[in-house]
Design an enzyme around this catalytic site. Structure first.
Site, PDB file in Angstrom:
ATOM      1  N   SER A   1      32.503  11.274  -8.830  1.00 39.25           N
ATOM      2  CA  SER A   1      32.887  12.258  -9.830  1.00 39.25           C
ATOM      3  C   SER A   1      34.197  11.827 -10.464  1.00 39.25           C
ATOM      4  CB  SER A   1      33.031  13.661  -9.234  1.00 39.25           C
ATOM      5  OG  SER A   1      33.353  14.556 -10.296  1.00 39.25           O
TER       6      SER A   1
ATOM      7  N   ASP B   1      34.660   3.484  -3.038  1.00 38.54           N
ATOM      8  CA  ASP B   1      33.567   2.512  -3.155  1.00 38.54           C
ATOM      9  C   ASP B   1      33.543   1.923  -4.555  1.00 38.54           C
ATOM     10  OD1 ASP B   1      30.884   1.459  -2.008  1.00 38.54           O
ATOM     11  OD2 ASP B   1      30.393   2.154  -4.023  1.00 38.54           O
TER      12      ASP B   1
ATOM     13  N   ARG C   1      35.357  18.868  -9.384  1.00 39.59           N
ATOM     14  CA  ARG C   1      34.158  18.494  -8.626  1.00 39.59           C
ATOM     15  C   ARG C   1      34.482  17.496  -7.520  1.00 39.59           C
ATOM     16  NH1 ARG C   1      31.657  19.310 -13.779  1.00 39.59           N
ATOM     17  NH2 ARG C   1      31.804  17.146 -14.458  1.00 39.59           N
TER      18      ARG C   1
ATOM     19  N   HIS D   1      25.646  -6.884  -2.230  1.00 38.62           N
ATOM     20  CA  HIS D   1      25.238  -5.728  -3.054  1.00 38.62           C
ATOM     21  C   HIS D   1      23.724  -5.527  -3.072  1.00 38.62           C
ATOM     22  CE1 HIS D   1      26.732  -3.210  -6.710  1.00 38.62           C
ATOM     23  NE2 HIS D   1      25.722  -2.619  -6.139  1.00 38.62           N
TER      24      HIS D   1
ATOM     25  N   ASN E   1      21.240  -2.017   0.001  1.00 40.17           N
ATOM     26  CA  ASN E   1      19.864  -2.086  -0.507  1.00 40.17           C
ATOM     27  C   ASN E   1      18.975  -2.979   0.346  1.00 40.17           C
ATOM     28  OD1 ASN E   1      20.093  -0.475  -3.034  1.00 40.17           O
ATOM     29  ND2 ASN E   1      21.653  -2.018  -3.486  1.00 40.17           N
TER      30      ASN E   1
ATOM     31  N   LYS F   1      31.822  -5.272  -3.261  1.00 37.44           N
ATOM     32  CA  LYS F   1      30.524  -5.907  -2.987  1.00 37.44           C
ATOM     33  C   LYS F   1      30.381  -7.276  -3.652  1.00 37.44           C
ATOM     34  CE  LYS F   1      28.761  -1.167  -3.131  1.00 37.44           C
ATOM     35  NZ  LYS F   1      29.388  -0.420  -4.218  1.00 37.44           N
TER      36      LYS F   1
ATOM     37  N   TYR G   1      30.599  -2.710 -11.409  1.00 41.74           N
ATOM     38  CA  TYR G   1      31.031  -1.460 -12.047  1.00 41.74           C
ATOM     39  C   TYR G   1      32.147  -1.708 -13.074  1.00 41.74           C
ATOM     40  CZ  TYR G   1      28.793   0.290  -7.759  1.00 41.74           C
ATOM     41  OH  TYR G   1      27.933   0.514  -6.713  1.00 41.74           O
TER      42      TYR G   1
ATOM     43  N   GLN H   1      35.755  19.429  -4.659  1.00 41.49           N
ATOM     44  CA  GLN H   1      34.646  20.144  -3.988  1.00 41.49           C
ATOM     45  C   GLN H   1      33.871  19.209  -3.064  1.00 41.49           C
ATOM     46  OE1 GLN H   1      31.834  21.642  -6.825  1.00 41.49           O
ATOM     47  NE2 GLN H   1      33.196  23.241  -7.574  1.00 41.49           N
TER      48      GLN H   1
HETATM   49  N1  LIG Z   1      25.003  -0.117  -3.547  1.00 41.73           N
HETATM   50  C1  LIG Z   1      24.358   0.194  -4.651  1.00 41.73           C
HETATM   51  O1  LIG Z   1      23.447  -0.512  -5.111  1.00 41.73           O
HETATM   52  C2  LIG Z   1      24.721   1.469  -5.365  1.00 41.73           C
HETATM   53  C3  LIG Z   1      23.844   2.022  -6.316  1.00 41.73           C
HETATM   54  C4  LIG Z   1      24.203   3.223  -6.936  1.00 41.73           C
HETATM   55  C5  LIG Z   1      25.411   3.844  -6.604  1.00 41.73           C
HETATM   56  N2  LIG Z   1      26.265   3.261  -5.711  1.00 41.73           N
HETATM   57  C6  LIG Z   1      27.578   3.892  -5.351  1.00 41.73           C
HETATM   58  O2  LIG Z   1      27.332   5.246  -5.013  1.00 41.73           O
HETATM   59  C7  LIG Z   1      28.139   6.094  -5.846  1.00 41.73           C
HETATM   60  C8  LIG Z   1      27.480   7.456  -6.056  1.00 41.73           C
HETATM   61  O3  LIG Z   1      26.200   7.322  -6.641  1.00 41.73           O
HETATM   62  P1  LIG Z   1      25.906   7.666  -8.180  1.00 41.73           P
HETATM   63  O4  LIG Z   1      27.139   7.478  -8.969  1.00 41.73           O
HETATM   64  O5  LIG Z   1      24.693   6.884  -8.528  1.00 41.73           O
HETATM   65  O6  LIG Z   1      25.453   9.182  -8.177  1.00 41.73           O
HETATM   66  P2  LIG Z   1      25.872  10.560  -7.484  1.00 41.73           P
HETATM   67  O7  LIG Z   1      27.185  10.448  -6.805  1.00 41.73           O
HETATM   68  O8  LIG Z   1      24.693  11.009  -6.710  1.00 41.73           O
HETATM   69  O9  LIG Z   1      25.991  11.510  -8.745  1.00 41.73           O
HETATM   70  C9  LIG Z   1      27.009  11.379  -9.671  1.00 41.73           C
HETATM   71  C10 LIG Z   1      26.757  12.388 -10.789  1.00 41.73           C
HETATM   72  O10 LIG Z   1      26.874  13.717 -10.277  1.00 41.73           O
HETATM   73  C11 LIG Z   1      27.904  14.436 -10.974  1.00 41.73           C
HETATM   74  N3  LIG Z   1      28.627  15.216  -9.955  1.00 41.73           N
HETATM   75  C12 LIG Z   1      29.483  14.757  -9.021  1.00 41.73           C
HETATM   76  N4  LIG Z   1      29.918  15.754  -8.237  1.00 41.73           N
HETATM   77  C13 LIG Z   1      29.334  16.883  -8.690  1.00 41.73           C
HETATM   78  C14 LIG Z   1      29.398  18.234  -8.294  1.00 41.73           C
HETATM   79  N5  LIG Z   1      30.156  18.624  -7.274  1.00 41.73           N
HETATM   80  N6  LIG Z   1      28.660  19.148  -8.995  1.00 41.73           N
HETATM   81  C15 LIG Z   1      27.894  18.769 -10.039  1.00 41.73           C
HETATM   82  N7  LIG Z   1      27.781  17.479 -10.470  1.00 41.73           N
HETATM   83  C16 LIG Z   1      28.502  16.537  -9.790  1.00 41.73           C
HETATM   84  C17 LIG Z   1      28.774  13.366 -11.619  1.00 41.73           C
HETATM   85  O11 LIG Z   1      29.347  13.842 -12.812  1.00 41.73           O
HETATM   86  P3  LIG Z   1      30.958  13.997 -12.988  1.00 41.73           P
HETATM   87  O12 LIG Z   1      31.574  12.636 -12.771  1.00 41.73           O
HETATM   88  O13 LIG Z   1      31.072  14.456 -14.385  1.00 41.73           O
HETATM   89  O14 LIG Z   1      31.402  15.009 -11.977  1.00 41.73           O
HETATM   90  C18 LIG Z   1      27.742  12.260 -11.910  1.00 41.73           C
HETATM   91  O15 LIG Z   1      27.051  12.519 -13.097  1.00 41.73           O
HETATM   92  C19 LIG Z   1      28.297   5.256  -7.118  1.00 41.73           C
HETATM   93  O16 LIG Z   1      29.281   5.765  -7.975  1.00 41.73           O
HETATM   94  C20 LIG Z   1      28.575   3.899  -6.521  1.00 41.73           C
HETATM   95  O17 LIG Z   1      29.915   3.834  -6.050  1.00 41.73           O
HETATM   96  C21 LIG Z   1      25.923   2.109  -5.064  1.00 41.73           C
END
Ligand SMILES: NC(=O)c1ccc[n+]([C@@H]2O[C@H](COP(=O)([O-])OP(=O)(O)OC[C@H]3O[C@@H](n4cnc5c(N)ncnc54)[C@H](OP(=O)(O)O)[C@@H]3O)[C@@H](O)[C@H]2O)c1
Length: 329
Positions: free
Chosen positions: A272, A46, A277, A113, A165, A80, A51, A280
């Site tokens: 990640s 994604d 991680r 988006h 969204n 997006k 980004y 995992q």
């Molecule tokens: N459509 C939209 O508007 C929108 C908005 C937000 C996000 N997104 C998409 O969704 C994806 C995921 O959401 P997000 O990046 O906001 O947050 P997330 O995936 O909920 O959390 C990411 C955070 O968790 C940590 N993490 C990942 N795996 C882990 C594990 N197994 N154990 C402990 N910590 C872990 C990561 O650190 P490390 O990298 O250090 O592991 C990072 O700090 C985004 O990257 C993006 O592609 C889309």
């Protein structure tokens, strides 16, 4: 209960239920992470122009495709249409730029988006009003933008199209005004923001749901700080019930959070850049949550939105902005 590692769209296309998120990672981090992710078995990636890493991802994809280690049809690439380009005439030029950066001929899923639109200056900077707030474009017309999205499918630039969204009302309006039904709505979804109404509505309408920030997006705190916003972000992986269930299965809290999502037939795209991680996060299919555990996790909803777009100062004035005052944050 998820009985498959894929979700099937209303057009028959299949999306791996776990993908890798790529927001908030440098080019160097993302190149290493995408390499490690493909090695670990991820096929769903994604990204978004917002980004700033499509070109870095494209470099890795090219290496993998050229070497024959992976076939294009086995990859599922999502990008997006950014909030600054949410206008019909910008759809095709914008995906064309993404495809050039990703070094691909088509994406598997192209999403609008955000339901709102932001204005920029010719140099690409945000247009600000006299109070320093971002200028919003109130002429946003989802049906018109969607018609341009549909043309991408006809031209072979996107296999499937969807939204992100979008609220229940916004999806419902689109469904009344489309030739091609949206295949997917990518929304914030985790145990503290379950959005059950929206998820159930989308599923009933055969619009698949992808959970973004499935682990609670701890990293957003840094991003918010950069925009002058200081707000506590809860650590979902420290919630006692989550830790307890994880211990009972010999899995990590993150794996429990992700398994809970896919068990309800929703895709998840944890980000990640850490090879251990990210491995995992894909390794969640060798255990099952009991009905009691699912009920316990489902009872933890706090209607707590982490990604409220407050970093786009002033965006709440857009008529299609629907997050205002709906969430405890
Ligand atoms: N459509 C939209 O508007 C929108 C908005 C937000 C996000 N997104 C998409 O969704 C994806 C995921 O959401 P997000 O990046 O906001 O947050 P997330 O995936 O909920 O959390 C990411 C955070 O968790 C940590 N993490 C990942 N795996 C882990 C594990 N197994 N154990 C402990 N910590 C872990 C990561 O650190 P490390 O990298 O250090 O592991 C990072 O700090 C985004 O990257 C993006 O592609 C889309």
């Amino acid at each position: 209960m998820a009985d498959s590692k894929f979700l099937t769209f209303n057009n028959g296309e299949k999306m791996p239920i776990i993908g890798i998120g790529t927001w908030q990672a440098s080019d160097e981090e993302i190149e290493t992470a995408i390499d490690a992710a493909l090695e670990a078995g991820y096929r769903h990636i994604d990204t978004a122009p917002v980004y700033g890493n499509e070109a870095a991802i494209g470099r890795v994809l090219k290496r993998w495709l050229d070497s024959g280690k992976v076939k294009r049809e086995d990859l599922f690439i999502v990008t997006k249409l950014p909030p600054i380009s949410n206008r019909p005439h910008e759809v095709e030029p914008t995906i064309t730029k993404s495809l050039a950066d990703l070094q691909l001929k088509y994406v598997d899923l192209y999403l609008i988006h955000t339901p709102f639109t932001i204005n920029i200056n010719e140099d690409g900077s945000f247009k600000l009003d006299k109070d320093g707030l971002m200028e919003v474009d109130v002429t946003t017309n989802h049906a018109a933008t969607w018609a341009a999205m549909e043309a991408l499918v006809e031209k072979g630039l996107a296999k499937s199209i969807g939204v992100s969204n979008f609220s229940k009302d916004q999806v419902a309006r689109l469904l009344k005004n489309c030739k091609i039904r949206p295949a997917n709505n990518q929304i914030e979804h985790h145990i503290y923001l379950q959005q059950r109404d929206l998820v159930d509505f989308c599923k009933a309408e055969n619009v698949t749901v992808t959970a973004y920030s499935p682990l609670g997006s701890r990293g957003i705190a840094n991003f918010n700080a950069g925009a002058g916003i200081v707000r506590e972000v809860p650590n979902l992986m420290e919630i006692p019930e989550v830790k307890e269930i994880a211990a009972a299965h010999g899995k990590t809290p993150a794996q429990v959070l992700l398994r809970w999502i896919v068990d309800t037939g929703v895709s998840a795209i944890p980000k990640s850049t850490n090879p251990t991680r990210l491995k995992q996060n894909l390794d969640i299919f060798d255990f099952k949550l009991t009905a009691e555990e699912v009920a316990k996790l489902s009872s933890l909803d706090k209607n707590f939105r982490v990604c409220d777009f407050a970093f786009f100062h002033g965006v709440e004035r857009h008529p299609e902005f629907t997050f205002q005052n709906q969430y405890t944050n």
